[in-house]
Scaffold this active site. Structure first.
Site, PDB file in Angstrom:
ATOM      1  N   GLY A   1      66.645  17.094 -92.020  1.00  0.00           N
ATOM      2  CA  GLY A   1      66.082  17.159 -93.371  1.00  0.00           C
ATOM      3  C   GLY A   1      66.503  18.425 -94.099  1.00  0.00           C
TER       4      GLY A   1
ATOM      5  N   ALA B   1      54.973  14.436-101.684  1.00  0.00           N
ATOM      6  CA  ALA B   1      54.157  15.554-101.184  1.00  0.00           C
ATOM      7  C   ALA B   1      53.624  15.292 -99.770  1.00  0.00           C
ATOM      8  CB  ALA B   1      53.001  15.817-102.140  1.00  0.00           C
TER       9      ALA B   1
ATOM     10  N   GLU C   1     104.773  11.510 -74.856  1.00  0.00           N
ATOM     11  CA  GLU C   1     105.953  11.858 -74.062  1.00  0.00           C
ATOM     12  C   GLU C   1     105.881  11.179 -72.689  1.00  0.00           C
ATOM     13  OE1 GLU C   1     103.794  13.736 -75.599  1.00  0.00           O
ATOM     14  OE2 GLU C   1     104.573  15.701 -76.151  1.00  0.00           O
TER      15      GLU C   1
HETATM   16  N1  LIG Z   1      65.689  12.577 -98.573  1.00  0.00           N
HETATM   17  C1  LIG Z   1      66.387  12.789 -97.513  1.00  0.00           C
HETATM   18  O1  LIG Z   1      67.617  12.650 -97.505  1.00  0.00           O
HETATM   19  C2  LIG Z   1      65.699  13.206 -96.248  1.00  0.00           C
HETATM   20  C3  LIG Z   1      66.443  13.267 -95.070  1.00  0.00           C
HETATM   21  C4  LIG Z   1      65.796  13.683 -93.916  1.00  0.00           C
HETATM   22  C5  LIG Z   1      64.454  14.037 -93.981  1.00  0.00           C
HETATM   23  N2  LIG Z   1      63.785  13.943 -95.147  1.00  0.00           N
HETATM   24  C6  LIG Z   1      62.383  14.366 -95.221  1.00  0.00           C
HETATM   25  O2  LIG Z   1      62.342  15.735 -94.928  1.00  0.00           O
HETATM   26  C7  LIG Z   1      61.081  16.053 -94.339  1.00  0.00           C
HETATM   27  C8  LIG Z   1      61.314  16.887 -93.083  1.00  0.00           C
HETATM   28  O3  LIG Z   1      61.859  18.104 -93.504  1.00  0.00           O
HETATM   29  P1  LIG Z   1      62.218  19.272 -92.499  1.00  0.00           P
HETATM   30  O4  LIG Z   1      62.955  20.300 -93.302  1.00  0.00           O
HETATM   31  O5  LIG Z   1      61.035  19.653 -91.730  1.00  0.00           O
HETATM   32  O6  LIG Z   1      63.213  18.511 -91.531  1.00  0.00           O
HETATM   33  P2  LIG Z   1      64.413  18.949 -90.583  1.00  0.00           P
HETATM   34  O7  LIG Z   1      65.358  19.813 -91.297  1.00  0.00           O
HETATM   35  O8  LIG Z   1      64.889  17.662 -90.044  1.00  0.00           O
HETATM   36  O9  LIG Z   1      63.711  19.723 -89.412  1.00  0.00           O
HETATM   37  C9  LIG Z   1      63.458  21.084 -89.449  1.00  0.00           C
HETATM   38  C10 LIG Z   1      63.300  21.570 -88.052  1.00  0.00           C
HETATM   39  O10 LIG Z   1      64.530  21.477 -87.365  1.00  0.00           O
HETATM   40  C11 LIG Z   1      64.588  22.461 -86.351  1.00  0.00           C
HETATM   41  N3  LIG Z   1      65.808  23.260 -86.481  1.00  0.00           N
HETATM   42  C12 LIG Z   1      66.657  23.532 -85.457  1.00  0.00           C
HETATM   43  N4  LIG Z   1      67.666  24.284 -85.877  1.00  0.00           N
HETATM   44  C13 LIG Z   1      67.454  24.528 -87.176  1.00  0.00           C
HETATM   45  C14 LIG Z   1      68.165  25.291 -88.126  1.00  0.00           C
HETATM   46  N5  LIG Z   1      69.289  25.943 -87.810  1.00  0.00           N
HETATM   47  N6  LIG Z   1      67.681  25.350 -89.381  1.00  0.00           N
HETATM   48  C15 LIG Z   1      66.559  24.691 -89.711  1.00  0.00           C
HETATM   49  N7  LIG Z   1      65.836  23.962 -88.847  1.00  0.00           N
HETATM   50  C16 LIG Z   1      66.277  23.879 -87.581  1.00  0.00           C
HETATM   51  C17 LIG Z   1      63.341  23.313 -86.513  1.00  0.00           C
HETATM   52  O11 LIG Z   1      62.369  22.750 -85.643  1.00  0.00           O
HETATM   53  P3  LIG Z   1      61.855  23.345 -84.253  1.00  0.00           P
HETATM   54  O12 LIG Z   1      60.595  24.036 -84.552  1.00  0.00           O
HETATM   55  O13 LIG Z   1      61.653  22.148 -83.404  1.00  0.00           O
HETATM   56  O14 LIG Z   1      62.908  24.267 -83.706  1.00  0.00           O
HETATM   57  C18 LIG Z   1      62.906  23.007 -87.942  1.00  0.00           C
HETATM   58  O15 LIG Z   1      61.544  23.172 -88.147  1.00  0.00           O
HETATM   59  C19 LIG Z   1      60.395  14.732 -94.082  1.00  0.00           C
HETATM   60  O16 LIG Z   1      59.462  14.542 -95.113  1.00  0.00           O
HETATM   61  C20 LIG Z   1      61.508  13.717 -94.197  1.00  0.00           C
HETATM   62  O17 LIG Z   1      61.032  12.469 -94.624  1.00  0.00           O
HETATM   63  C21 LIG Z   1      64.382  13.555 -96.288  1.00  0.00           C
END
Ligand SMILES: NC(=O)c1ccc[n+]([C@@H]2O[C@H](COP(=O)([O-])OP(=O)(O)OC[C@H]3O[C@@H](n4cnc5c(N)ncnc54)[C@H](OP(=O)(O)O)[C@@H]3O)[C@@H](O)[C@H]2O)c1
Length: 357
Positions: free
Chosen positions: A278, A173, A61
């Site tokens: 992740g 793993a 506008e």
């Molecule tokens: N294949 C795939 O697509 C893919 C993608 C990504 C990652 N990965 C793999 O996944 C693994 C990592 O897994 P992950 O589960 O530890 O990773 P993540 O989900 O990236 O990180 C988890 C962390 O995020 C923080 N966080 C903050 N808010 C959250 C919430 N609402 N819910 C959950 N977490 C929250 C927490 O850490 P704080 O303690 O810091 O608060 C938690 O420990 C690695 O091996 C990576 O290589 C695979």
């Protein structure tokens, strides 16, 4: 459709059609809608046209009025594709600009559902200027479909993405996950990143993978747009993390209250978030009912072991499962790309699809 008192319906319809046409010149996506405006003289001739060119620039506008000399819009009809806004953002409220210009009446195709920007029509009416719904609402709703959906929901649209082996593992793993899928799937992920305003991971992924979270590649000969990187979690992003070299400034959020965090992103103009894991963060988004779209890249490989693509989704019994429908299935090289959306629209509740079978 409203029959105008002063103008012929066909003239009004043609003007709205033109306003919708010029609205498409505005940029798609982002926090601002694509809007067009045509100013008609009392006898139905076009005095000026305007459209919105994106956040921080004049609204349609105001753009149209800027082409007119002072007083030239007095007694005119403003035909706008969206209800004139009522809030003072970076550019001032359009309802006030129309009042100041002295227009006699306003027609708009779609009411503004925005919590902050809406009620511009009422402001005009209170100032003695009839402001009402005009023709072509369906067409305008179609043009603004994504923006209207976001405005009605009041939070960014969330895509949760993961790459998985055929047996549902996101990592081996030892935590290594690069790479499960092939180059075609990974190139597609970069395109998807570039189509979102922000890309989010948890600290677990930052610490395990040190991701750059950039969109690498080209589309139509131009470098891909870079989404804003967002990290959820309490742990520090290491000082030498690749994320610190990202072209956009990193946003860190605790992740303790995803609704509040999404609100923070919304208020920063972020309308779409690509959650790349992740497994813990992805599961939290799904559990909270914020996964509007799930994008899964499945590789024909078997990993086994404990590193599942998702963790707890709050499904203790089968009636609580999060039912989705496939909306797209594609082969990418040797992998599959599966897109699915909730059966019922997700809402910000804890068990949005509870009861769906
Ligand atoms: N294949 C795939 O697509 C893919 C993608 C990504 C990652 N990965 C793999 O996944 C693994 C990592 O897994 P992950 O589960 O530890 O990773 P993540 O989900 O990236 O990180 C988890 C962390 O995020 C923080 N966080 C903050 N808010 C959250 C919430 N609402 N819910 C959950 N977490 C929250 C927490 O850490 P704080 O303690 O810091 O608060 C938690 O420990 C690695 O091996 C990576 O290589 C695979």
């Amino acid at each position: 459709m409203i029959t105008p008192d002063r103008l012929d319906a066909a003239v009004l319809d043609a003007a709205m059609g033109r306003a919708l046409e010029i609205a498409t010149r505005g940029p798609e996506g982002g926090p601002n809608p694509r809007v067009g405006c045509v100013i008609l003289s009392p006898d139905g001739h076009t005095l000026a046209e305007g459209w919105h060119r994106g956040a921080g620039t004049a609204h349609a506008e105001v753009d149209a009025l800027s082409h007119l000399a002072p007083g030239e819009a007095r007694g005119a009809t403003a035909v706008v594709t969206l209800e004139p806004c009522n809030h003072t953002g970076r550019t001032g409220p359009c309802a006030q600009a129309l009042i100041a210009a002295g227009v006699a009446e306003v027609y708009f195709a779609v009411p503004d559902p925005g919590a902050v920007s809406s009620h511009g029509a009422q402001t005009l009416i209170d100032a003695g200027i009839p402001a009402q719904l005009g023709p072509r609402r369906e067409q305008a709703e179609k043009l603004l479909a994504d923006w209207l959906r976001d405005a009605r929901r009041g939070r960014p649209t969330v895509t949760v993405k993961w790459a998985t082996s055929l047996d549902g593992r996101a990592a081996a793993a030892d935590g290594t996950s690069q790479w499960i899928t092939g180059p075609d799937a990974r190139a597609d992920v970069h395109l998807e990143r570039s189509r979102h305003d922000a890309i989010a991971v948890g600290t677990g992924t930052v610490l395990a993978d040190d991701p750059a979270l950039t969109a690498r590649g080209e589309e139509n000969g131009a470098p891909l747009a870079q989404p804003i990187p967002v990290v959820f979690g309490h742990r520090e992003v290491p000082a030498d993390a690749q994320l610190h070299s990202h072209p956009r400034e990193l946003i860190t959020l605790s992740g303790d209250d995803l609704a509040a965090d999404l609100d923070v992103l919304w208020k920063r103009g972020i309308r779409s978030v690509f959650v790349e894991g992740g497994p813990s963060l992805a599961s939290s988004f799904i559990r909270a009912g914020f996964a509007d779209r799930v994008l899964v890249y499945v590789a024909p490989t078997l990993i086994g072991g404990p590193k599942l693509a998702l963790t707890d989704l709050g499904v203790d019994t089968i009636d609580d499962q999060h039912r989705l429908v496939f909306t797209d299935v594609q082969h990418l090289g040797s992998d599959l790309r599966l897109t699915a959306e909730p059966v019922a629209p997700e809402t910000p509740s804890t068990h949005p699809t509870s009861g769906a079978h």
